[in-house]
Design a protein around this motif. Structure first.
Motif, PDB file in Angstrom:
ATOM      1  N   GLN A 284     -27.576 -54.417   7.820  1.00 27.02           N
ATOM      2  CA  GLN A 284     -26.444 -53.430   7.281  1.00 27.02           C
ATOM      3  C   GLN A 284     -26.476 -52.384   8.428  1.00 27.02           C
ATOM      4  O   GLN A 284     -25.548 -51.810   8.748  1.00 27.02           O
ATOM      5  N   ILE A 285     -27.487 -51.915   8.843  1.00 30.02           N
ATOM      6  CA  ILE A 285     -27.793 -51.081   9.902  1.00 30.02           C
ATOM      7  C   ILE A 285     -27.251 -51.640  11.091  1.00 30.02           C
ATOM      8  O   ILE A 285     -26.262 -50.787  11.879  1.00 30.02           O
ATOM      9  N   LEU A 286     -27.259 -52.834  11.526  1.00 30.98           N
ATOM     10  CA  LEU A 286     -26.796 -53.255  12.678  1.00 30.98           C
ATOM     11  C   LEU A 286     -25.130 -53.456  12.736  1.00 30.98           C
ATOM     12  O   LEU A 286     -24.481 -53.274  13.526  1.00 30.98           O
ATOM     13  N   GLU A 287     -24.890 -53.972  11.467  1.00 24.51           N
ATOM     14  CA  GLU A 287     -23.277 -54.009  11.507  1.00 24.51           C
ATOM     15  C   GLU A 287     -22.640 -52.609  11.231  1.00 24.51           C
ATOM     16  O   GLU A 287     -21.589 -52.624  11.843  1.00 24.51           O
ATOM     17  N   GLY A 288     -23.328 -51.886  10.483  1.00 25.65           N
ATOM     18  CA  GLY A 288     -22.601 -50.487  10.273  1.00 25.65           C
ATOM     19  C   GLY A 288     -22.442 -49.776  11.707  1.00 25.65           C
ATOM     20  O   GLY A 288     -21.865 -48.797  11.852  1.00 25.65           O
ATOM     21  N   SER A 289     -23.420 -50.003  12.514  1.00 26.77           N
ATOM     22  CA  SER A 289     -23.492 -49.172  14.010  1.00 26.77           C
ATOM     23  C   SER A 289     -22.861 -50.104  15.246  1.00 26.77           C
ATOM     24  O   SER A 289     -22.762 -49.557  16.264  1.00 26.77           O
ATOM     25  N   ALA A 290     -22.185 -51.216  14.819  1.00 24.75           N
ATOM     26  CA  ALA A 290     -21.827 -51.966  16.067  1.00 24.75           C
ATOM     27  C   ALA A 290     -20.589 -51.443  16.660  1.00 24.75           C
ATOM     28  O   ALA A 290     -20.514 -51.173  17.839  1.00 24.75           O
ATOM     29  N   SER A 291     -19.623 -50.824  15.949  1.00 23.85           N
ATOM     30  CA  SER A 291     -18.643 -49.888  16.597  1.00 23.85           C
ATOM     31  C   SER A 291     -19.063 -48.975  17.485  1.00 23.85           C
ATOM     32  O   SER A 291     -18.585 -48.746  18.498  1.00 23.85           O
ATOM     33  N   MET A 292     -19.944 -48.066  17.014  1.00 28.09           N
ATOM     34  CA  MET A 292     -20.526 -46.951  17.954  1.00 28.09           C
ATOM     35  C   MET A 292     -21.293 -47.476  18.947  1.00 28.09           C
ATOM     36  O   MET A 292     -21.146 -47.210  20.292  1.00 28.09           O
ATOM     37  N   LEU A 293     -21.980 -48.653  18.826  1.00 28.70           N
ATOM     38  CA  LEU A 293     -22.539 -49.172  20.052  1.00 28.70           C
ATOM     39  C   LEU A 293     -21.764 -49.700  20.976  1.00 28.70           C
ATOM     40  O   LEU A 293     -22.096 -49.778  22.253  1.00 28.70           O
ATOM     41  N   SER A 294     -20.773 -50.259  20.751  1.00 23.83           N
ATOM     42  CA  SER A 294     -19.721 -50.952  21.468  1.00 23.83           C
ATOM     43  C   SER A 294     -19.102 -49.865  22.413  1.00 23.83           C
ATOM     44  O   SER A 294     -19.108 -50.003  23.796  1.00 23.83           O
ATOM     45  N   GLY A 295     -18.822 -48.649  21.720  1.00 29.96           N
ATOM     46  CA  GLY A 295     -18.346 -47.719  22.725  1.00 29.96           C
ATOM     47  C   GLY A 295     -19.418 -47.030  23.719  1.00 29.96           C
ATOM     48  O   GLY A 295     -18.949 -46.787  24.975  1.00 29.96           O
ATOM     49  N   LEU A 296     -20.360 -47.062  23.255  1.00 32.84           N
ATOM     50  CA  LEU A 296     -21.744 -46.498  24.104  1.00 32.84           C
ATOM     51  C   LEU A 296     -21.865 -47.318  25.126  1.00 32.84           C
ATOM     52  O   LEU A 296     -22.054 -47.138  26.315  1.00 32.84           O
ATOM     53  N   GLN A 297     -21.820 -48.762  24.960  1.00 32.35           N
ATOM     54  CA  GLN A 297     -22.212 -49.658  25.909  1.00 32.35           C
ATOM     55  C   GLN A 297     -21.003 -49.631  26.888  1.00 32.35           C
ATOM     56  O   GLN A 297     -21.614 -49.697  28.200  1.00 32.35           O
ATOM     57  N   GLU A 298     -19.811 -49.602  26.403  1.00 29.61           N
ATOM     58  CA  GLU A 298     -18.748 -49.674  27.455  1.00 29.61           C
ATOM     59  C   GLU A 298     -18.874 -48.166  28.523  1.00 29.61           C
ATOM     60  O   GLU A 298     -18.625 -48.295  29.690  1.00 29.61           O
ATOM     61  N   ASP A 299     -19.329 -47.109  27.752  1.00 24.51           N
ATOM     62  CA  ASP A 299     -19.328 -46.161  28.822  1.00 24.51           C
ATOM     63  C   ASP A 299     -20.477 -46.173  29.684  1.00 24.51           C
ATOM     64  O   ASP A 299     -20.360 -45.524  30.867  1.00 24.51           O
ATOM     65  N   TRP A 300     -21.514 -47.052  29.005  1.00 26.38           N
ATOM     66  CA  TRP A 300     -22.726 -46.999  29.992  1.00 26.38           C
ATOM     67  C   TRP A 300     -22.645 -47.981  31.068  1.00 26.38           C
ATOM     68  O   TRP A 300     -23.090 -47.782  32.302  1.00 26.38           O
ATOM     69  N   GLU A 301     -21.571 -49.068  30.865  1.00 28.55           N
ATOM     70  CA  GLU A 301     -21.405 -49.752  32.290  1.00 28.55           C
ATOM     71  C   GLU A 301     -20.631 -49.231  33.077  1.00 28.55           C
ATOM     72  O   GLU A 301     -20.626 -49.524  34.268  1.00 28.55           O
ATOM     73  N   LYS A 302     -19.665 -48.259  32.778  1.00 25.08           N
ATOM     74  CA  LYS A 302     -18.972 -47.413  33.526  1.00 25.08           C
ATOM     75  C   LYS A 302     -19.976 -46.426  34.406  1.00 25.08           C
ATOM     76  O   LYS A 302     -19.730 -46.276  35.494  1.00 25.08           O
ATOM     77  N   PHE A 303     -20.948 -46.042  33.879  1.00 32.22           N
ATOM     78  CA  PHE A 303     -21.983 -45.209  34.147  1.00 32.22           C
ATOM     79  C   PHE A 303     -22.890 -45.943  35.336  1.00 32.22           C
ATOM     80  O   PHE A 303     -23.144 -45.504  36.280  1.00 32.22           O
ATOM     81  N   GLU A 304     -23.103 -47.226  35.102  1.00 36.64           N
ATOM     82  CA  GLU A 304     -23.767 -48.115  35.848  1.00 36.64           C
ATOM     83  C   GLU A 304     -23.148 -48.168  37.268  1.00 36.64           C
ATOM     84  O   GLU A 304     -23.424 -48.297  38.478  1.00 36.64           O
ATOM     85  N   VAL A 305     -21.700 -48.294  37.070  1.00 32.22           N
ATOM     86  CA  VAL A 305     -20.576 -48.314  38.119  1.00 32.22           C
ATOM     87  C   VAL A 305     -20.784 -47.324  39.042  1.00 32.22           C
ATOM     88  O   VAL A 305     -20.960 -47.319  40.293  1.00 32.22           O
ATOM     89  N   SER A 306     -20.780 -46.147  38.555  1.00 32.87           N
ATOM     90  CA  SER A 306     -20.892 -44.934  39.297  1.00 32.87           C
ATOM     91  C   SER A 306     -22.357 -44.871  39.903  1.00 32.87           C
ATOM     92  O   SER A 306     -22.475 -44.259  40.890  1.00 32.87           O
ATOM     93  N   ALA A 307     -23.637 -45.117  39.219  1.00 34.13           N
ATOM     94  CA  ALA A 307     -24.493 -45.045  39.779  1.00 34.13           C
ATOM     95  C   ALA A 307     -24.646 -46.105  41.092  1.00 34.13           C
ATOM     96  O   ALA A 307     -25.284 -45.762  42.192  1.00 34.13           O
ATOM     97  N   ARG A 308     -24.123 -47.194  40.891  1.00 35.80           N
ATOM     98  CA  ARG A 308     -23.915 -48.165  42.166  1.00 35.80           C
ATOM     99  C   ARG A 308     -23.106 -47.750  43.303  1.00 35.80           C
ATOM    100  O   ARG A 308     -23.677 -47.888  44.444  1.00 35.80           O
TER     101      ARG A 308
END
Length: 443
Positions: free
Chosen positions: A374-398
């Motif tokens: 339930q924790i994982l399913e309930g957090s999936a949407s938030m985690l998806s948004g964070l992961q998308e922003d983190w990938e952009k952050f990685e590109v900036s670092a690269r």
């Protein structure tokens, strides 16, 4: 496609004697059969062995597999043990959900983390106008808390309530702060225990065999336990140890004149479960900010066997009517002796069914797995948004790293042109990282 969330599960696995006592391996063993019904799970660990019929990989393959078929959730098990050093490294590269089996850590972790600029990285990711960390700047860890791991944890889970409270007191700024909004960022998730232990025949009045789960080191109070055991007649004492502890354990047994004993090597939850079959009482004394008594203590509670604990740390949170709480200090050995004497004579009141009811309500493995799901399913949407922003952050670092690398040529030596320098020295490294790069930056 199954439509189920894809989970990258990072944990030591109980597939060898070296990980037999791993709390993370124990949790994985009990929870995965229930979780796989709701998630598509792939396992990552520090070895190359397979694990049952699960897709299992060395953790260094996580990046390439994630690029090929992205995971929705990265789930990390963290222990205060070198076997989870790979977890401590990886969770700072791809954030996710962290399950803290320990939050107070006795080591600084693997060497690449010893000068971690994570406070500045977290602040930059949070939107502060900061440059990338200066390579010459020194960063020093303050205190024993896992603040770096908590800072990169999108959702933080804790296997005991004491650690959750410590996290609340010490929590640093984290990468997930701006995503949580009204969502809770932390949960208490107890260890799962097989409820079949509750089917054990209820102990009668009086005890004959006491089993003890602790090291010979001072924090597990072996010197107090043995002092008490040596003064209670006709008790059989069984001590679960690791192989390297035998010499010290034998010396202590002789020092305190304990004659009726058995040393059992191979401390692990599986071995503890076997010992519970013939036990009438258990001892789980620990007086230290490091470590905890789980998962061994929850197993004893599920079996409905009288349990003695030190009234400290996580054990302070247990109800007073399901365990015998021993105060650490001058009266400690005397209290252990008095409790064991009362249990041996049948004079001590003990409600086995109440203890089992508590254990089933708190630790039953299907229920714990469902709580995690339930924790994982309930957090999936938030985690998806964070992961998308983190990938952009990685590109900036690269991009920043490429710009820095393009300026490394300096004065060409031996008439090595800039283009040759880049092609011969930098391009192979970038290609190994999966980057396509030229002198002007990414192509």
């Amino acid at each position: 496609m199954s439509g189920r969330l894809r989970v990258a599960w990072f944990s030591p696995l109980s597939i060898s004697s070296t990980n037999g006592d791993s709390p993370a391996g124990y949790f994985t063993e009990l929870a995965l059969p229930h979780l796989r019904e709701r998630f598509e799970i792939e396992l990552f660990h520090g070895g190359f062995e397979g694990y049952r019929d699960y897709p299992t990989h060395h953790y260094l393959k996580a990046f390439s597999l994630h690029r090929r078929n992205p995971f929705d959730i990265f789930f990390y098990h963290l222990e205060d043990h070198p076997r989870t050093n790979f977890v401590r490294c990886h969770l700072g590269l791809i954030p996710g959900v962290v399950y803290f089996h320990d939050y107070i850590l006795s080591t600084y972790g693997p060497e690449p983390m010893l000068n971690s600029p994570f406070p500045d990285v977290v602040r930059r990711f949070g939107g502060e106008d900061l440059p990338w960390p200066d390579r010459e700047k020194s960063y020093h860890r303050e205190g024993p808390y896992a603040v770096r791991e908590a800072a990169f944890s999108a959702i933080s889970l804790f296997s005991n309530e004491r650690n959750l409270d410590e996290w609340k007191r010490s929590r640093p700024k984290g990468i997930a702060d701006r995503y949580l909004h009204n969502l809770p960022g932390s949960f208490y998730l107890p260890y799962p225990v097989d409820s079949q232990l509750a089917q054990r025949e209820r102990p009668g009045r009086g005890i004959k065999t006491v089993i003890y789960c602790g090291t010979p080191r001072i924090e597990h109070r072996a010197h107090k336990v043995l002092q008490a055991i040596g003064q209670v007649p006709n008790l059989n004492f069984v001590w679960l140890i690791d192989r390297l502890e035998r010499e010290r354990a034998e010396a202590m047994l002789g020092e305190f004149s304990v004659n009726r004993f058995e040393l059992v090597e191979g401390r692990s939850p599986i071995r503890w479960g076997q010992l519970l079959e013939g036990a009438d009482a258990t001892i789980h004394t620990l007086f230290s900010v490091y470590g905890q008594c789980a998962p061994y203590l929850p197993m004893s509670l599920m079996a409905g066997i009288p349990a003695l604990v030190t009234n400290f740390g996580a054990c302070e949170y247990l109800p007073d009517n399901i365990v015998f709480k021993i105060r650490p200090g001058e009266t400690e050995a005397c209290e252990i002796k008095e409790v064991l004497t009362a249990l041996a004579s049948g004079a001590a009141y003990f409600d086995s069914e109440l203890q089992r009811s508590y254990a089933i309500e708190t630790h039953e493995r299907a229920q714990v797995a469902d709580e995690l799901a339930q924790i994982l399913e309930g957090s999936a949407s938030m985690l998806s948004g964070l992961q998308e922003d983190w990938e952009k952050f990685e590109v900036s670092a690269r991009d920043a790293l490429l710009q820095e690398a393009n300026g490394l040529s300096g004065e060409p030596e031996a008439e090595l042109a800039l283009g040759d320098y880049f092609d011969q020295s930098l391009r192979p490294v970038f290609e190994e990282l999966g980057w396509t790069a030229g002198q002007e930056g990414l192509l």
